[in-house]
Design a protein around this motif. Structure first.
Motif, mmCIF file in Angstrom:
data_model
loop_
_atom_site.group_PDB
_atom_site.id
_atom_site.type_symbol
_atom_site.label_atom_id
_atom_site.label_comp_id
_atom_site.label_asym_id
_atom_site.label_seq_id
_atom_site.Cartn_x
_atom_site.Cartn_y
_atom_site.Cartn_z
ATOM 1 N N LYS A 582 0.825 -1.212 0.000
ATOM 2 C CA LYS A 582 0.000 0.000 0.000
ATOM 3 C C LYS A 582 0.860 1.262 0.000
ATOM 4 N N ASN A 583 2.092 1.106 0.489
ATOM 5 C CA ASN A 583 3.041 2.223 0.541
ATOM 6 C C ASN A 583 2.473 3.423 1.306
ATOM 7 N N GLY A 584 1.779 3.096 2.435
ATOM 8 C CA GLY A 584 1.175 4.142 3.243
ATOM 9 C C GLY A 584 1.994 4.435 4.494
ATOM 10 N N SER A 585 1.293 4.722 5.581
ATOM 11 C CA SER A 585 1.961 5.101 6.831
ATOM 12 C C SER A 585 2.830 3.982 7.380
ATOM 13 N N TYR A 586 2.314 2.743 7.299
ATOM 14 C CA TYR A 586 3.081 1.603 7.813
ATOM 15 C C TYR A 586 4.382 1.449 7.032
ATOM 16 N N ALA A 587 4.271 1.481 5.712
ATOM 17 C CA ALA A 587 5.459 1.309 4.869
ATOM 18 C C ALA A 587 6.467 2.420 5.134
ATOM 19 N N SER A 588 5.986 3.643 5.285
ATOM 20 C CA SER A 588 6.884 4.774 5.558
ATOM 21 C C SER A 588 7.619 4.587 6.882
ATOM 22 N N MET A 589 6.887 4.158 7.918
ATOM 23 C CA MET A 589 7.485 3.952 9.231
ATOM 24 C C MET A 589 8.491 2.806 9.184
ATOM 25 N N TYR A 590 8.144 1.753 8.466
ATOM 26 C CA TYR A 590 9.031 0.588 8.370
ATOM 27 C C TYR A 590 10.342 0.963 7.666
ATOM 28 N N LYS A 591 10.226 1.709 6.573
ATOM 29 C CA LYS A 591 11.423 2.086 5.801
ATOM 30 C C LYS A 591 12.365 2.972 6.625
ATOM 31 N N LYS A 592 11.770 3.899 7.383
ATOM 32 C CA LYS A 592 12.598 4.784 8.210
ATOM 33 C C LYS A 592 13.344 4.001 9.278
ATOM 34 N N GLN A 593 12.644 3.032 9.887
ATOM 35 C CA GLN A 593 13.303 2.204 10.911
ATOM 36 C C GLN A 593 14.377 1.331 10.279
ATOM 37 N N ALA A 594 14.097 0.804 9.105
ATOM 38 C CA ALA A 594 15.074 -0.053 8.426
ATOM 39 C C ALA A 594 16.329 0.740 8.089
ATOM 40 N N MET A 595 16.154 1.962 7.681
ATOM 41 C CA MET A 595 17.312 2.818 7.393
ATOM 42 C C MET A 595 18.143 3.054 8.651
ATOM 43 N N ASN A 596 17.452 3.318 9.781
ATOM 44 C CA ASN A 596 18.152 3.605 11.037
ATOM 45 C C ASN A 596 18.942 2.413 11.524
ATOM 46 N N TYR A 597 18.371 1.213 11.359
ATOM 47 C CA TYR A 597 19.039 -0.003 11.846
ATOM 48 C C TYR A 597 19.946 -0.630 10.787
ATOM 49 N N LEU A 598 19.931 -0.021 9.563
ATOM 50 C CA LEU A 598 20.730 -0.559 8.453
ATOM 51 C C LEU A 598 20.407 -2.022 8.219
ATOM 52 N N ALA A 599 19.110 -2.345 8.387
ATOM 53 C CA ALA A 599 18.694 -3.747 8.228
ATOM 54 C C ALA A 599 18.602 -4.111 6.763
ATOM 55 N N LEU A 600 18.160 -3.157 5.906
ATOM 56 C CA LEU A 600 17.995 -3.446 4.487
ATOM 57 C C LEU A 600 18.654 -2.323 3.675
#
Length: 611
Positions: A582-600
């Protein structure tokens, strides 16, 4: 819980009767001994200053002989000795034992009530202030009212006897009894009212002083106090509360001092000096009473004075404590919105579904949950996610019926949860809250939390292993029997934040419940420990329905259902894959966290492009 500062006479008597009923329920023998203690005490005064003096003076005046006087003295001495022995027995043995029993009984009722009132009450500052006033020396106030009531009744009876004896000598001398009446009923009553006003105004400040005192001797904030300047802030709080109390004390100081002066003047000075001067006048000037009558009259007036003082002090004791005890009574008689002992239909342990249907909830006129709708079915692993303040923990409290919805329904197996027995319904859930508490008990007791099983030790060990803290516990001197905190034992364990959180999580693992709830179970854990814990939580989901809250969206990827919340509203719902698509609020929050943790790393590039 509402309580009025000013009590009418009927309400005062009603509160006194309430206190006496408590004493009779908990320690009836205390009431009986208290009655006989006052009866013999006032009886001795009446006897010594009335009958004894009259008999001795008349015997000596009429030359009745030494044998008669000696015999009367022996009988009188025996009576006084019996009273003194009984008085010592009551004060040194009965009162210490029975008042402690009363203490336990009163606080048992208060603690049971405190456990029974809904969670909202503890978040209401006015209710909490009244609760603390109810708990403040409750058993002393109950005892004071009981003793004051008995002392008043017995004292009035003794007063009537002395009044009759005085009236036989001089009809006008009894008018002096109005002096202590004015002193105690008028000035004493006003003084008590001012004292209660002062106490009530100081109560919020006392709460601050008690809080700062607790923080200074409890270990909870010891590290922060030593590694920051928070001590100065607490010192400022303490000083401000002290200054406010001083100002309040000054506000009432002059009035209290003035009222106390007039109370003492009318209670003691007027009656003592007045009766003595009046008796001397009758004997020396008008010659209307004999020296023997003067002696008896002054003796009776002394007895009358002290008995009346005792009666008035007991009345004031009742009046004063009836106002204080009104807080306790209001607390005990408070009608809970969600009582812990509320009965109802017994829910089936076979979990089928849990549904929020158009649920809204307001706290202090602020709507925190808005028209919420979602369904959790048997075996589903689901998660509530969203930013701080989204309403996730409030939903858990509503689900557990710690609150009731302002609007809408929460349905368990198709029925409104308000129709179920509260305790039985809550037993369907095993919950770990983010704001958990470690108690001054053993590790085992901290995990079991008062529950009992045939294989307790085995269950506790299994739960600790699932939580990932078993190895740490086994390094303690007494293992699972080791005390937690140093509150009661020097060797008590003080674990790290993450280890303590794992103990709290073990409580959810150990409990047999169809649904298990984890509220931020890994907030204090490192990524490796978090990964291991969530693996065990997901294994738990093979046999149970799971619901958990997590800020870290990487931990909810494997959930069957994810509910994304924002300001108390459900804005997205689906699996991790569906929500990412859906690329909505959930996706935005997930991507920001992934960037911070360098998970993906590849997601980092996506995020950079988007920015």
């Amino acid at each position: 819980m509402k309580s009025k500062e000013k009590l009418g006479l009927f309400k005062t008597f009603d509160n006194a009767f309430f206190a006496i009923k408590l004493v009779l329920q908990i320690t009836p023998s205390l009431f009986v001994h208290c009655f006989f203690d006052f009866l013999t005490g006032y009886g001795e005064w009446v006897f010594i200053d009335g009958i004894f003096m009259k008999v001795i003076v008349e015997a000596l005046s009429n030359d009745m002989g030494f044998a008669y006087v000696f015999k009367f003295l022996l009988i009188s001495g025996a009576f006084i000795m019996i009273h003194n022995v009984y008085n010592s027995y009551v004060n040194q043995y009965i009162y210490p034992i029975k008042t402690n029993r009363l203490f336990g009984g009163v606080y048992k009722k208060l603690y049971q009530k405190a456990r029974n009132v809904e969670l909202r009450c503890y978040e209401d500052s006015d209710f909490y202030n009244r609760y603390t006033m109810a708990m403040d020396g409750a058993e002393e106030k109950v005892t004071a009212i009981c003793r004051g009531s008995i002392g008043t009744i017995v004292g009035l009876a003794a007063t009537s006897v002395v009044f009759y004896l005085m009236f036989q000598i001089d009809h006008y001398a009894v008018l002096f009894i109005f002096s202590p009446l004015i002193g105690n009923f008028v000035f004493g009553n006003l003084k008590n009212k001012y004292e209660f006003k002062r106490y009530k105004e100081q109560a919020p400040n006392e709460k601050v002083l008690n809080y700062v005192s607790r923080m200074m001797y409890l270990p909870d904030g010891a590290k922060e106090i030593r590694l920051s300047n928070v001590f100065n802030l607490m010192k400022k709080q303490y000083e401000e509360a002290t200054d406010k109390n001083v100002k309040i004390a000054k506000k009432y100081a002059f009035a209290n001092a003035s009222l106390n002066f007039w109370r003492i003047t009318f209670t003691f000075t007027v009656i003592f000096e007045g009766v003595l001067l009046y008796a001397i006048y009758r004997n020396r000037v008008s010659g209307t009473i004999s020296l023997a009558q003067l002696t008896i009259m002054t003796s009776l007036m002394v007895a009358m004075t002290w008995i009346l003082i005792g009666v008035f002090e007991n009345i004031m004791m009742v009046l004063k404590n009836a106002v204080f005890i009104n807080n306790m009574r209001s607390f005990l008689e408070y009608k809970e919105e969600i009582p812990e002992d509320q009965d109802g239909e017994m829910p089936s342990p076979d979990f089928e579904s849990l549904e929020f249907r158009n649920v809204s909830f307001s706290y202090k006129d602020e709507e925190t949950i808005k028209n919420l709708q979602f369904v959790i079915t048997k075996g589903m692993n689901s998660a509530l996610v969203g930013h701080n303040g989204a309403g996730k923990t409030t939903i858990i409290k509503l689900l557990l019926r710690l609150y009731d919805p302002t609007e809408g329904q929460i349905l368990y197996n198709g029925k409104d949860i308000r129709t179920y027995n509260v305790k039985a319904y809550r037993e369907l859930f095993a919950t770990t809250f983010q704001d958990y508490k470690i108690f001054g008990m053993t590790v085992k007791e901290n995990v079991l939390m008062g529950r009992h099983f045939e294989d307790e030790e085995e269950r506790v060990i299994k739960a600790l292993k699932k939580a990932g803290v078993y190895e740490k516990v086994m390094t303690l001197p007494d293992g699972i029997e080791n005390m937690m905190t140093k509150e009661f034992e020097e060797k008590g364990a003080v674990l790290s934040g993450g280890e303590s959180q794992k103990i709290a999580v073990a409580r959810t693992f150990v409990k047999d419940s169809p649904m298990k709830i984890f509220d931020e179970p890994s907030s204090a854990l490192d990524p490796v420990a978090e990964y291991d814990l969530f693996q065990n939580i997901m294994k738990e989901g093979q046999d149970h329905t799971l619901l958990f809250i997590s800020h870290r969206l990487s931990s909810v990827k494997d959930c069957d259902r994810v509910f994304m919340l924002e300001k108390g509203t459900l804005i997205e719902e689906g699996t991790h894959e569906e929500l990412m698509a859906k690329n909505g609020s959930y996706a935005s929050m997930y991507k920001k966290q992934a960037m911070n943790y360098l998970a993906l790393p590849e997601m980092e590039e996506e995020g950079a492009c988007e920015n």
